[in-house]
Design an enzyme around this catalytic site. Structure first.
Site, PDB file in Angstrom:
ATOM      1  N   GLU A   1     -15.621  29.129  17.172  1.00 26.34           N
ATOM      2  CA  GLU A   1     -14.335  28.435  16.993  1.00 26.34           C
ATOM      3  C   GLU A   1     -13.270  29.457  17.373  1.00 26.34           C
ATOM      4  O   GLU A   1     -13.075  30.455  16.666  1.00 26.34           O
ATOM      5  CB  GLU A   1     -14.210  27.956  15.542  1.00 26.34           C
ATOM      6  CG  GLU A   1     -13.203  26.851  15.367  1.00 26.34           C
ATOM      7  CD  GLU A   1     -11.879  27.358  14.887  1.00 26.34           C
ATOM      8  OE1 GLU A   1     -10.998  27.563  15.747  1.00 26.34           O
ATOM      9  OE2 GLU A   1     -11.726  27.559  13.685  1.00 26.34           O
TER      10      GLU A   1
ATOM     11  N   LYS B   1     -19.562  38.472   7.298  1.00 23.77           N
ATOM     12  CA  LYS B   1     -18.768  39.679   7.611  1.00 23.77           C
ATOM     13  C   LYS B   1     -17.301  39.231   7.652  1.00 23.77           C
ATOM     14  O   LYS B   1     -16.840  38.652   8.629  1.00 23.77           O
ATOM     15  CB  LYS B   1     -19.212  40.222   8.969  1.00 23.77           C
ATOM     16  CG  LYS B   1     -19.087  41.728   9.137  1.00 23.77           C
ATOM     17  CD  LYS B   1     -17.693  42.258   9.118  1.00 23.77           C
ATOM     18  CE  LYS B   1     -16.957  42.039  10.426  1.00 23.77           C
ATOM     19  NZ  LYS B   1     -15.497  42.342  10.266  1.00 23.77           N
TER      20      LYS B   1
ATOM     21  N   GLU C   1      -2.455  33.405  24.319  1.00 24.00           N
ATOM     22  CA  GLU C   1      -2.321  33.124  22.887  1.00 24.00           C
ATOM     23  C   GLU C   1      -1.559  34.261  22.203  1.00 24.00           C
ATOM     24  O   GLU C   1      -1.943  35.423  22.287  1.00 24.00           O
ATOM     25  CB  GLU C   1      -3.704  32.955  22.254  1.00 24.00           C
ATOM     26  CG  GLU C   1      -3.607  32.451  20.826  1.00 24.00           C
ATOM     27  CD  GLU C   1      -4.972  32.266  20.179  1.00 24.00           C
ATOM     28  OE1 GLU C   1      -5.847  33.114  20.369  1.00 24.00           O
ATOM     29  OE2 GLU C   1      -5.136  31.258  19.462  1.00 24.00           O
TER      30      GLU C   1
ATOM     31  N   CYS D   1      -5.241  29.042  14.899  1.00 26.17           N
ATOM     32  CA  CYS D   1      -5.872  28.885  16.217  1.00 26.17           C
ATOM     33  C   CYS D   1      -5.382  27.618  16.917  1.00 26.17           C
ATOM     34  O   CYS D   1      -5.312  27.577  18.141  1.00 26.17           O
ATOM     35  CB  CYS D   1      -7.381  28.906  16.088  1.00 26.17           C
ATOM     36  SG  CYS D   1      -7.971  27.843  14.777  1.00 26.17           S
TER      37      CYS D   1
END
Ligand code: ADP
Length: 495
Positions: free
Chosen positions: A264, A189, A396, A298
């Site tokens: 992750e 996806k 973040e 990330c």
């Protein structure tokens, strides 16, 4: 580094779902728009998959796993398909790069030097593993009988893979490589923001010889298509890359069917610059650390701890370098920094700039605003006077925004570096090997870079501690997450 070649915006041909080797409209007939981040204009409408499409894709993946040609294919031939896919990626590099630039907004310079070659190398690396995934013979106790005991590594099964939009092609490759080497089948996806390159790779995978049903791609949104995959009882494993908050939802929803999961997730990675560092090298590293891929990384080095005695000199150099970055048309080979992926991300980054300036009370020494008047560009932004407990140092941002913090003592900087919910990566800049090792040992993170940043290799494991996830991508470690160990006991009878 080789030069970047100019490419033009590509024609978009593939917009449907890939199920059992066929390009299918969504069962419900719906489509959604995908955009060019550099202009904010729509590019194409893409099939909007949901529960029924996932149902069909999982069915195809199950059949391919259990009874199709894939189930009978030798490990070596699986490897050959992966090698072929790697070659096809190389042969189609310009077209894939153009699609990635168009749909993600990242600059062609980076796509040609990082994304596309890494995709091909990832497939090549895992191709090499396919016929080397072995079990062991186990020296069991023989007093109970004459047993031969061995282990096999078998595929986990049907793998649901849910990926983000920051490296659309590379994230698919990181997921496909180990899954296919181990003999699994896949329902991917892609992120709703960036579906186009995964579809192009799906076409290449069929050309490479992967039988129908081995790789299925269902486009659509997380709460519908993604959620259906997470809950489906016919899916054995979910591999997810994205935000930790999404991972928490996925983990809960995958619990009913006790799926294996690997995550992750995000980061707030610390970089530590000691006074003895080669300052120019450290500045280049800090630049790569936070501005590569528009900061949509990330493991971005978003917290920069600089030793007090060199703080001002470092910040001057860093600011000058940041202001030299060329923003603009991502198709221009001279462009260093492209657009943020979406209006939502663009708004989020500018919201954090506002928090940094007004709520946290940090000092914005450069950037802090949009670039140009169209598309979703944000200028490279540096905050100084940041404390580790400020929101811009803890949350973040996923954009080109860095917090500079001062430190003066090793124990304190290790403590502060670890004062974060995340643990994906860290870096240290120093000429002193003792300091380098102290940081490498002391920081709880899945990767530590010493006098470098953002170096990747498909052979090197990558993943997080703490809220940055569990399980590892790449390297031998990735194979463990895509295989089950079967132990076989054979009674050899009387000796
Ligand atoms: P972002 O907010 O930066 O887009 P996400 O973590 O939300 O990052 O998205 C990463 C991927 O997870 C995307 O493919 C998205 O569609 C998918 N996703 C989002 N929510 C869910 C969910 N509830 N279940 C499954 N997948 C989801």
């Amino acid at each position: 580094m080789s030069t970047t070649t100019a490419i033009s915006p590509p024609e978009v041909k593939l917009t449907k779902n890939l199920i059992n080797g066929e390009w299918c409209d969504a069962a419900g007939g719906g489509t959604f728009e995908t955009f060019n981040p550099a202009t904010g204009e729509p590019i194409a409408r893409v099939a909007e998959g949901a529960k029924e499409d996932v149902e069909q894709a999982v069915g195809a993946a199950r059949q391919a796993l259990e009874s199709g040609p894939w189930s009978k294919m030798s490990a070596r031939d699986r490897g050959k398909c992966l090698y072929k896919l790697a070659d096809l990626v190389d042969q189609n590099a310009a077209r894939l790069a153009a699609l990635e630039v168009l749909n993600n907004g990242k600059p062609v310079m980076e796509v040609q030097h990082a994304d596309v070659p890494l995709v091909a190398e990832t497939f090549r690396y895992f191709a090499g593993w396919a016929d080397k995934i072995t079990g062991d013979t186990i020296p069991v106790d023989r007093t109970m009988g004459n047993f031969f005991c061995y282990t096999r590594r078998e595929p986990v099964g049907v793998c649901g893979q849910i990926i983000p939009w920051n490296f659309p092609m590379l994230m698919a490759a990181w997921k496909w490589g180990p899954a296919l080497a181990c003999g699994n089948t896949i329902v991917l996806k892609p992120a709703e923001q960036t579906p186009l390159t995964a579809l192009a790779m799906g076409e290449l995978a069929m050309e490479a010889g992967f039988p129908p049903g081995v790789i299925n791609i269902v486009n659509g949104f997380g709460e519908t298509a993604g959620d259906a995959l997470v809950r489906h009882p016919g899916v054995d494993k979910i591999a997810f890359t994205g935000e930790y908050k999404t991972a928490q939802i996925i983990n809960r929803n995958a619990a009913d069917t006790l799926k294996r999961t690997t995550f992750e997730l995000g980061g707030k990675s610390p970089s530590v610059v000691f006074a003895d560092a080669d300052l120019d090298q450290a500045v280049r590293g800090a630049m790569t650390g936070i501005f590569f891929n528009q900061g949509e990384v990330c493991c971005a080095g978003s917290r920069l701890f600089v030793e007090e005695s060199i703080h001002d000199e470092f910040v001057d150099k860093f600011k000058t370098a940041a202001e030299k970055r060329r923003l603009g048309d991502p198709f221009d080979p001279k462009t260093h920094q492209g657009a943020q992926v979406s209006q939502e991300q663009f708004d989020k980054v500018l919201k954090y700039v506002d928090i940094g300036k007004n709520e946290d009370g940090a000092t914005c020494v450069t950037g802090g605003e949009r670039f140009g008047d169209k598309g979703w560009f944000v200028k490279p932004t540096i905050f100084t006077g940041v404390r580790n407990d400020m929101r811009i140092a803890q949350e973040e941002i996923f954009g080109p925004v860095v917090s500079v913090l001062k430190f003066s003592e090793m124990g304190d900087v290790i403590k502060q570096a670890n004062m974060t919910m995340y643990g994906l990566a860290a870096a240290v800049w120093t000429q002193d090997i003792t300091k380098a090792f102290a940081i490498a040992d002391g920081v709880r993170a899945g990767t530590v870079w010493v006098n470098c940043y953002n170096t990747f290799d498909p052979a090197a494991p990558f993943g997080g501690y703490k809220f940055s996830g569990h399980g590892r991508e790449n390297g031998k470690a990735a194979l463990e997450a895509y295989s089950e160990i079967k132990t076989v006991w054979v009674n050899l009878g009387k000796r």
